[in-house]
Write a protein that holds these residues in place. Structure first.
Motif, PDB file in Angstrom:
ATOM      1  N   HIS A  56       0.845  -1.195   0.000  1.00 35.66           N
ATOM      2  CA  HIS A  56       0.000   0.000   0.000  1.00 35.66           C
ATOM      3  C   HIS A  56       0.887   1.255   0.000  1.00 35.66           C
ATOM      4  N   THR A  57       1.528   1.458  -1.107  1.00 32.38           N
ATOM      5  CA  THR A  57       2.542   2.501  -1.227  1.00 32.38           C
ATOM      6  C   THR A  57       1.935   3.890  -1.420  1.00 32.38           C
ATOM      7  N   GLN A  58       2.762   4.896  -1.195  1.00 29.68           N
ATOM      8  CA  GLN A  58       2.363   6.295  -1.353  1.00 29.68           C
ATOM      9  C   GLN A  58       3.382   7.009  -2.240  1.00 29.68           C
ATOM     10  N   ARG A  59       2.955   7.345  -3.460  1.00 26.70           N
ATOM     11  CA  ARG A  59       3.826   8.123  -4.338  1.00 26.70           C
ATOM     12  C   ARG A  59       3.583   9.599  -4.077  1.00 26.70           C
ATOM     13  N   ILE A  60       4.629  10.321  -3.759  1.00 23.86           N
ATOM     14  CA  ILE A  60       4.504  11.726  -3.378  1.00 23.86           C
ATOM     15  C   ILE A  60       4.269  12.594  -4.616  1.00 23.86           C
ATOM     16  N   THR A  61       3.213  13.406  -4.563  1.00 29.66           N
ATOM     17  CA  THR A  61       2.959  14.365  -5.638  1.00 29.66           C
ATOM     18  C   THR A  61       3.408  15.767  -5.252  1.00 29.66           C
ATOM     19  N   SER A  62       3.422  16.056  -3.963  1.00 25.07           N
ATOM     20  CA  SER A  62       3.953  17.336  -3.495  1.00 25.07           C
ATOM     21  C   SER A  62       4.277  17.233  -2.010  1.00 25.07           C
ATOM     22  N   LEU A  63       5.213  18.062  -1.581  1.00 26.88           N
ATOM     23  CA  LEU A  63       5.609  18.090  -0.171  1.00 26.88           C
ATOM     24  C   LEU A  63       5.847  19.546   0.213  1.00 26.88           C
ATOM     25  N   ALA A  64       5.272  19.947   1.339  1.00 25.79           N
ATOM     26  CA  ALA A  64       5.414  21.333   1.809  1.00 25.79           C
ATOM     27  C   ALA A  64       5.515  21.346   3.329  1.00 25.79           C
ATOM     28  N   TYR A  65       6.029  22.456   3.864  1.00 31.31           N
ATOM     29  CA  TYR A  65       6.020  22.627   5.318  1.00 31.31           C
ATOM     30  C   TYR A  65       5.297  23.923   5.647  1.00 31.31           C
ATOM     31  N   ASP A  66       4.773  24.003   6.871  1.00 27.14           N
ATOM     32  CA  ASP A  66       3.922  25.143   7.236  1.00 27.14           C
ATOM     33  C   ASP A  66       4.753  26.374   7.578  1.00 27.14           C
ATOM     34  N   CYS A  67       4.045  27.452   7.944  1.00 29.97           N
ATOM     35  CA  CYS A  67       4.691  28.745   8.181  1.00 29.97           C
ATOM     36  C   CYS A  67       5.699  28.701   9.322  1.00 29.97           C
ATOM     37  N   ASP A  68       5.474  27.809  10.302  1.00 27.24           N
ATOM     38  CA  ASP A  68       6.394  27.694  11.430  1.00 27.24           C
ATOM     39  C   ASP A  68       7.486  26.666  11.183  1.00 27.24           C
ATOM     40  N   LEU A  84       4.855  18.959   8.331  1.00 25.86           N
ATOM     41  CA  LEU A  84       4.939  18.696   6.905  1.00 25.86           C
ATOM     42  C   LEU A  84       3.570  18.301   6.362  1.00 25.86           C
ATOM     43  N   LEU A  85       3.301  18.680   5.125  1.00 30.57           N
ATOM     44  CA  LEU A  85       2.101  18.230   4.416  1.00 30.57           C
ATOM     45  C   LEU A  85       2.576  17.465   3.182  1.00 30.57           C
ATOM     46  N   VAL A  86       2.233  16.180   3.147  1.00 27.34           N
ATOM     47  CA  VAL A  86       2.672  15.314   2.054  1.00 27.34           C
ATOM     48  C   VAL A  86       1.445  14.855   1.276  1.00 27.34           C
ATOM     49  N   LYS A  87       1.308  15.297   0.035  1.00 27.27           N
ATOM     50  CA  LYS A  87       0.208  14.848  -0.820  1.00 27.27           C
ATOM     51  C   LYS A  87       0.693  13.670  -1.648  1.00 27.27           C
ATOM     52  N   VAL A  88      -0.136  12.614  -1.682  1.00 32.01           N
ATOM     53  CA  VAL A  88       0.314  11.361  -2.282  1.00 32.01           C
ATOM     54  C   VAL A  88      -0.755  10.744  -3.178  1.00 32.01           C
ATOM     55  N   GLU A  89      -0.291   9.856  -4.035  1.00 36.89           N
ATOM     56  CA  GLU A  89      -1.164   8.922  -4.731  1.00 36.89           C
ATOM     57  C   GLU A  89      -1.129   7.638  -3.922  1.00 36.89           C
ATOM     58  N   GLN A  90      -2.230   7.354  -3.244  1.00 38.07           N
ATOM     59  CA  GLN A  90      -2.289   6.220  -2.335  1.00 38.07           C
ATOM     60  C   GLN A  90      -2.702   4.950  -3.076  1.00 38.07           C
ATOM     61  N   LYS A  91      -1.935   3.896  -2.902  1.00 38.58           N
ATOM     62  CA  LYS A  91      -2.285   2.594  -3.460  1.00 38.58           C
ATOM     63  C   LYS A  91      -2.806   1.720  -2.335  1.00 38.58           C
ATOM     64  N   GLY A  92      -4.099   1.371  -2.396  1.00 38.57           N
ATOM     65  CA  GLY A  92      -4.692   0.569  -1.334  1.00 38.57           C
ATOM     66  C   GLY A  92      -4.974   1.398  -0.100  1.00 38.57           C
ATOM     67  N   PRO A  93      -5.380   0.759   1.001  1.00 40.63           N
ATOM     68  CA  PRO A  93      -5.673   1.473   2.235  1.00 40.63           C
ATOM     69  C   PRO A  93      -4.420   2.116   2.834  1.00 40.63           C
TER      70      PRO A  93
END
Length: 230
Positions: free
Chosen positions: A72-84, A88-97
């Motif tokens: 159930h892998t997660q391919r990262i489409t974008s990665l960002a960190y907040d103002c402080d 981290l915010l990691v947006k992914v293409e999720q495979k499976g649960p």
């Protein structure tokens, strides 16, 4: 990412006393929050370099590659960190649960909050956001795609594959045409709902976010040089 850029990223993060930072993982397509885990400097570097998520397990005290054993892998489409710089915010293409319980998201335990009772009604939801139902439907379809519960019609479509989904889209489009030709608005409303549902199943199967379709419509708005979306 070059070593200089990696160093700049590492120095931009406010690591806690254990050298960790929380990472929120979000489905890039449905926008559903899937899970929260921790990264250290090494797992962040590995995530950036490999394009898939790596975390630090506090219980096992070791690096772990999400989906390495479950698939159930997660391919990262974008990665960002907040103002402080402390999350981290990691947006992914999720495979499976995403959840170890087999659920699509780890956040499946709902809590009723005082004052929000009215928001559960169809009228209130529609007045707050007339397209909120489409967002909810997109999340449910994403959940079915990941979990494949037995007896679910949506799961059946995904299991049968894109040809079956395309056949249903074609059938529902024909039903919409027939209802419109018959000037039967009740039937037209029902068949249009069926068509939209099957189109959204197709979008999930192809990994195309509904937001991208909306952006496409928005980009065409006001452009007189095309016959579409005038």
């Amino acid at each position: 990412m070059t070593k200089n850029n990696q160093s700049e990223l590492i120095s931009s993060i406010k690591w806690d006393d254990a050298g960790l930072v929380p990472a929120i993982v979000q489905d890039a397509q449905s926008k559903e929050v899937l899970m929260m885990a921790y990264m250290n400097q090494e797992s962040l570097k590995l995530s950036v370099e490999s394009g898939v998520t790596w975390f630090w397990s506090r219980s096992r005290n070791e690096l772990w590659n999400k989906g390495a054993t479950s698939g159930h892998t997660q391919r990262i489409t974008s990665l960002a960190y907040d103002c402080d710089g402390d999350t981290l915010l990691v947006k992914v293409e999720q495979k499976g649960p995403a959840c170890h319980t087999g659920r699509y998201s780890c956040f499946f335990n709902s809590v009723q909050v005082a004052g929000n009772e009215a928001a559960s009604s169809d009228t209130a939801a529609a007045s707050a956001d007339r397209f909120a139902t489409l967002g909810q439907l997109e999340s449910v379809i994403a959940e079915r795609y990941a979990e494949r519960p037995e007896g679910s019609y949506t799961s059946y479509l995904f299991d049968k594959g894109v040809d079956k989904i395309l056949k249903k889209v074609g059938e529902e489009a024909s039903e919409v045409i027939i209802a419109a030709k018959n000037k039967d608005n009740d039937e037209l409303r029902s068949e249009t709902g069926d068509l939209i549902f099957h189109l959204m199943v197709l979008l999930r199967e192809r990994g195309l976010p509904l937001d991208d379709v909306i952006s496409e419509i928005h980009s065409r708005h006001g452009k007189p040089t095309t016959n579409k979306m005038r």
